[in-house]
Design a protein around this motif. Structure first.
Motif, PDB file in Angstrom:
ATOM      1  N   LYS A  44       0.807  -1.225   0.000  1.00 37.06           N
ATOM      2  CA  LYS A  44       0.000   0.000   0.000  1.00 37.06           C
ATOM      3  C   LYS A  44       0.837   1.271   0.000  1.00 37.06           C
ATOM      4  O   LYS A  44       0.310   2.365  -0.243  1.00 37.06           O
ATOM      5  CB  LYS A  44      -0.915   0.025   1.232  1.00 37.06           C
ATOM      6  CG  LYS A  44      -1.833  -1.170   1.373  1.00 37.06           C
ATOM      7  CD  LYS A  44      -2.833  -1.260   0.243  1.00 37.06           C
ATOM      8  CE  LYS A  44      -3.826  -2.388   0.487  1.00 37.06           C
ATOM      9  NZ  LYS A  44      -4.720  -2.605  -0.661  1.00 37.06           N
ATOM     10  N   ASN A  45       2.127   1.140   0.296  1.00 35.03           N
ATOM     11  CA  ASN A  45       2.983   2.338   0.336  1.00 35.03           C
ATOM     12  C   ASN A  45       4.356   2.041  -0.257  1.00 35.03           C
ATOM     13  O   ASN A  45       5.376   2.193   0.411  1.00 35.03           O
ATOM     14  CB  ASN A  45       3.122   2.852   1.772  1.00 35.03           C
ATOM     15  CG  ASN A  45       3.686   1.805   2.711  1.00 35.03           C
ATOM     16  OD1 ASN A  45       3.685   0.610   2.412  1.00 35.03           O
ATOM     17  ND2 ASN A  45       4.198   2.234   3.855  1.00 35.03           N
ATOM     18  N   PRO A  46       4.403   1.623  -1.521  1.00 41.30           N
ATOM     19  CA  PRO A  46       5.702   1.334  -2.132  1.00 41.30           C
ATOM     20  C   PRO A  46       6.522   2.606  -2.322  1.00 41.30           C
ATOM     21  O   PRO A  46       5.974   3.698  -2.467  1.00 41.30           O
ATOM     22  CB  PRO A  46       5.320   0.715  -3.478  1.00 41.30           C
ATOM     23  CG  PRO A  46       3.999   1.329  -3.798  1.00 41.30           C
ATOM     24  CD  PRO A  46       3.293   1.458  -2.469  1.00 41.30           C
ATOM     25  N   ASP A  47       7.819   2.432  -2.319  1.00 40.79           N
ATOM     26  CA  ASP A  47       8.739   3.538  -2.559  1.00 40.79           C
ATOM     27  C   ASP A  47       8.897   3.686  -4.069  1.00 40.79           C
ATOM     28  O   ASP A  47       9.689   2.973  -4.702  1.00 40.79           O
ATOM     29  CB  ASP A  47      10.082   3.231  -1.890  1.00 40.79           C
ATOM     30  CG  ASP A  47      11.066   4.393  -1.963  1.00 40.79           C
ATOM     31  OD1 ASP A  47      10.956   5.213  -2.890  1.00 40.79           O
ATOM     32  OD2 ASP A  47      11.958   4.464  -1.101  1.00 40.79           O
ATOM     33  N   VAL A  48       8.121   4.572  -4.645  1.00 39.29           N
ATOM     34  CA  VAL A  48       8.106   4.719  -6.099  1.00 39.29           C
ATOM     35  C   VAL A  48       9.485   5.091  -6.632  1.00 39.29           C
ATOM     36  O   VAL A  48       9.935   4.565  -7.656  1.00 39.29           O
ATOM     37  CB  VAL A  48       7.048   5.765  -6.513  1.00 39.29           C
ATOM     38  CG1 VAL A  48       7.147   6.071  -8.007  1.00 39.29           C
ATOM     39  CG2 VAL A  48       5.652   5.262  -6.169  1.00 39.29           C
ATOM     40  N   GLU A  49      10.174   5.986  -5.945  1.00 36.80           N
ATOM     41  CA  GLU A  49      11.496   6.404  -6.413  1.00 36.80           C
ATOM     42  C   GLU A  49      12.479   5.248  -6.401  1.00 36.80           C
ATOM     43  O   GLU A  49      13.297   5.097  -7.313  1.00 36.80           O
ATOM     44  CB  GLU A  49      12.019   7.559  -5.551  1.00 36.80           C
ATOM     45  CG  GLU A  49      11.228   8.849  -5.730  1.00 36.80           C
ATOM     46  CD  GLU A  49      11.818   9.979  -4.906  1.00 36.80           C
ATOM     47  OE1 GLU A  49      12.835   9.753  -4.213  1.00 36.80           O
ATOM     48  OE2 GLU A  49      11.265  11.088  -4.967  1.00 36.80           O
ATOM     49  N   ALA A  50      12.400   4.391  -5.376  1.00 37.67           N
ATOM     50  CA  ALA A  50      13.285   3.226  -5.312  1.00 37.67           C
ATOM     51  C   ALA A  50      12.988   2.265  -6.459  1.00 37.67           C
ATOM     52  O   ALA A  50      13.914   1.666  -7.035  1.00 37.67           O
ATOM     53  CB  ALA A  50      13.122   2.518  -3.969  1.00 37.67           C
ATOM     54  N   ILE A  51      11.716   2.111  -6.791  1.00 43.20           N
ATOM     55  CA  ILE A  51      11.357   1.235  -7.907  1.00 43.20           C
ATOM     56  C   ILE A  51      11.902   1.792  -9.213  1.00 43.20           C
ATOM     57  O   ILE A  51      12.480   1.061 -10.029  1.00 43.20           O
ATOM     58  CB  ILE A  51       9.835   1.068  -7.978  1.00 43.20           C
ATOM     59  CG1 ILE A  51       9.319   0.353  -6.725  1.00 43.20           C
ATOM     60  CG2 ILE A  51       9.432   0.289  -9.234  1.00 43.20           C
ATOM     61  CD1 ILE A  51       7.811   0.323  -6.603  1.00 43.20           C
ATOM     62  N   VAL A  52      11.755   3.093  -9.410  1.00 40.84           N
ATOM     63  CA  VAL A  52      12.258   3.722 -10.640  1.00 40.84           C
ATOM     64  C   VAL A  52      13.761   3.534 -10.758  1.00 40.84           C
ATOM     65  O   VAL A  52      14.295   3.256 -11.848  1.00 40.84           O
ATOM     66  CB  VAL A  52      11.876   5.214 -10.670  1.00 40.84           C
ATOM     67  CG1 VAL A  52      12.565   5.920 -11.844  1.00 40.84           C
ATOM     68  CG2 VAL A  52      10.362   5.379 -10.758  1.00 40.84           C
TER      69      VAL A  52
END
Length: 236
Positions: A44-52
């Protein structure tokens, strides 16, 4: 190909079927036990920047477990996001094939997916059907409602849950109403809330309680191949 999974069951499906593709997964992704990838936060709260930063070719997600704004942010960053919709067993089998073959590029369905389909292809459970309430949370009490994957699996095993026609998929129901619902048993999975022999059955005095594996009841992945056997044993 580089894949990030935001769903524990899809993480296991990809990791078992195509070792080496998975580069990121959530903190809740517990299978396989030796999974060694970058952790990217919760469902529910993924780290979008880390995924990118992981530069994935594909992110796999689920319309129920993940939030639309997070998936939109990933798409805005130029990442391909595949979102699964799973409300019953046939959808699970079809979506798993779509993710693994269509998304991850496998040449053919993995053997465990064929085994899962075979395991669930037998005749319906014989004998009298039972009715159940299936809590998934307490404080407040929440139960399975309409159109749920877990509810479909239970129905295939001869257990009909009493809130299958409720307008909500996971309704909040007061405990006194649950006790008075007239169920034959209460089914208590160990996730998302971790019901145990000491935490759950005592709330339903006089009602038989079946403690079941949440992974086998709610996950759509390799565990599906053994789920009928495991769940039948727990539901006896």
């Amino acid at each position: 190909m580089r894949v990030v999974s935001l769903v524990p069951s899809l993480t296991e499906a990809v990791a078992v079927s195509a070792p080496g593709l998975l580069v990121g997964a959530t903190d809740w992704c517990s299978h396989p036990a030796d999974l060694d990838v970058v952790r990217v936060g919760g469902t529910k709260n993924p780290d979008v920047e880390a995924i990118v930063r992981l530069r994935p070719d594909l992110v796999v997600a689920n319309e129920e477990e993940n939030r639309a704004p997070d998936l939109a942010a990933l798409r805005d960053a130029g990442i391909t996001v595949m979102v699964t919709v799973i409300r019953d067993l046939p959808e699970a089998l079809a979506e798993l094939e779509r993710v693994l073959v269509g998304g991850c590029g496998l040449a053919a369905r993995p053997g465990w997916l064929d085994a899962a389909e075979e395991a669930w292809s037998g005749p319906p459970a014989d004998g009298p059907r039972r009715t159940a309430i299936v809590p998934v949370w307490r404080r407040p009490w929440m139960v399975l409602g309409r159109d749920t994957f877990a509810g479909d699996l239970l129905a295939r095993l001869g257990v009909d849950h009493l809130y299958a026609a409720h307008p909500e998929r996971y309704p909040r129901v007061p405990l006194d109403a649950l006790r008075a619902a007239g169920a034959d048993l209460v089914v208590l999975p160990d996730e998302p809330y971790r019901f145990t022999a000491d935490d759950g059955p005592e709330a339903f005095p006089g009602l038989p309680a079946a403690l079941v594996s949440g992974r086998h009841l709610t996950w759509y992945g390799p565990s599906l191949a053994e789920a009928p056997r495991v769940l039948r044993a727990a539901l006896r």
